[in-house]
Design a protein around this motif. Structure first.
Motif, PDB file in Angstrom:
ATOM      1  N   LYS A   1       1.114  -1.492  -0.028  1.00 47.22           N
ATOM      2  CA  LYS A   1      -0.167   0.103   0.022  1.00 47.22           C
ATOM      3  C   LYS A   1       1.157   1.378  -0.064  1.00 47.22           C
ATOM      4  N   THR A   2       0.482   2.043  -0.624  1.00 45.75           N
ATOM      5  CA  THR A   2       0.740   3.574  -0.076  1.00 45.75           C
ATOM      6  C   THR A   2      -0.481   4.277   0.441  1.00 45.75           C
TER       7      THR A   2
ATOM      8  N   ILE B   1      -3.799   3.771  -0.982  1.00 45.48           N
ATOM      9  CA  ILE B   1      -4.467   2.823  -2.142  1.00 45.48           C
ATOM     10  C   ILE B   1      -3.534   1.599  -1.869  1.00 45.48           C
ATOM     11  N   ARG B   2      -4.353   0.989  -2.080  1.00 43.06           N
ATOM     12  CA  ARG B   2      -3.951  -0.612  -2.278  1.00 43.06           C
ATOM     13  C   ARG B   2      -3.464  -1.320  -3.547  1.00 43.06           C
ATOM     14  N   HIS B   3      -2.164  -1.067  -3.676  1.00 38.69           N
ATOM     15  CA  HIS B   3      -1.692  -2.006  -4.722  1.00 38.69           C
ATOM     16  C   HIS B   3      -1.902  -3.608  -5.245  1.00 38.69           C
TER      17      HIS B   3
ATOM     18  N   LEU C   1       4.923   3.186  -8.146  1.00 37.50           N
ATOM     19  CA  LEU C   1       3.049   2.831  -7.543  1.00 37.50           C
ATOM     20  C   LEU C   1       1.848   3.273  -7.978  1.00 37.50           C
ATOM     21  N   LEU C   2       1.981   4.812  -8.189  1.00 34.46           N
ATOM     22  CA  LEU C   2       0.978   5.899  -8.074  1.00 34.46           C
ATOM     23  C   LEU C   2       1.449   6.150 -10.020  1.00 34.46           C
TER      24      LEU C   2
END
Length: 266
Positions: free
Chosen positions: A112-113, A123-125, A158-159
């Motif tokens: 996660k971030t 945000i769960r990646h 990741l984003l």
């Protein structure tokens, strides 16, 4: 419990008031990029956070990266392990932070971030096999970004867009965060904390403002015996003053004194 042993410029401190005190120390004697961590606490993203934080103070833009692993995966449920930047160590509800972390709230391990700027966001990646892997976190002004990697060489963002936290101060604390929920343990003597290793821990500074490495009195980019010698010469023999008082203030108490030289010597 693990007694904390600092290694300049890294310091290990609990954030908030974990019921099970955390600790950190170099994985091998003298290491400054490889650490052993033990933590209890509550959560790295709760309104009132409780965690262990191995960190240093960094000014302006930077990138921090590390390989992280939970070395006692049987303790993983309700654990978190990741990289974090934050404003302070109180763990209060108004402190802002940004983190990329492995977390295991239940049966699944997630990557996660997470961040807080007034409201908490996350945000769960993806799901992960374990609390283990390469992570990177970057600050560019008020823009914050996270990456993951399988080998520490090729990095995947990741984003799709950076998280923006307006008005972040120039100086932030950045490092490794770890927590394992300890509130339901009947006895702390039987509580299994998260036991983690942070290796290949590295910080790159790219800001336009002044940067320094705490303890580096001679400003040569290295920490060695010449640094406490130079500071003691300034304090007691009248030799040249350090180029950066913040760098010379190894124990970060706002004063230049003999204890800074002792702290650097470890």
């Amino acid at each position: 419990h693990l007694a904390t042993i600092d290694a300049v410029p890294w310091r290990g401190r609990d954030v908030g008031a974990p019921r099970y005190p955390g600790g950190s120390r170099p994985f091998t004697a003298g290491a400054t990029d490889d650490f052993f961590l033990v933590a209890g606490g509550k959560d790295i993203a709760a309104a009132a956070q409780q965690l262990h934080f191995l960190h240093q103070e960094i000014e302006d833009d930077f990138t921090i990266s590390a390989h992280l692993e939970d070395r006692a995966e049987a303790t993983a449920p309700r654990s978190h392990l990741g990289l974090m930047l934050r404003e302070g160590l109180e763990g209060s509800s108004d402190e802002r932070y940004f983190a990329v972390a492995f977390g295991k709230p239940g049966a699944l391990t997630q990557l996660k971030t997470l961040w807080k700027d007034g409201a908490t966001g996350s945000i769960r990646h993806a799901n992960a096999e374990a609390l283990r892997g390469w992570l990177r976190l970057q600050r560019r002004g008020d823009e914050l970004t996270s990456w993951t990697s399988v080998d520490g060489e090729e990095w995947t963002p990741l984003l799709t867009e950076p998280v923006i936290i307006p008005g972040l101060p120039a100086r932030l604390l950045a490092g490794v965060c770890a927590a394992k929920f300890d509130r339901t343990a009947a006895s702390l003597s039987a509580f299994p904390p998260i036991v983690a290793r942070a290796s290949h821990l590295a910080v790159e500074t790219t800001g336009t403002g002044p940067t320094f490495r705490r303890g580096d009195v001679t400003a040569d980019g290295e920490l060695n015996i010449s640094d406490p010698v130079a500071l003691l010469g300034f304090l007691f023999l009248g030799t040249a003053a350090p180029a950066c008082d913040d760098a010379a203030d190894a124990d970060d108490n706002g004063k230049l004194e003999m204890t800074d030289a002792i702290y650097t010597l470890g």
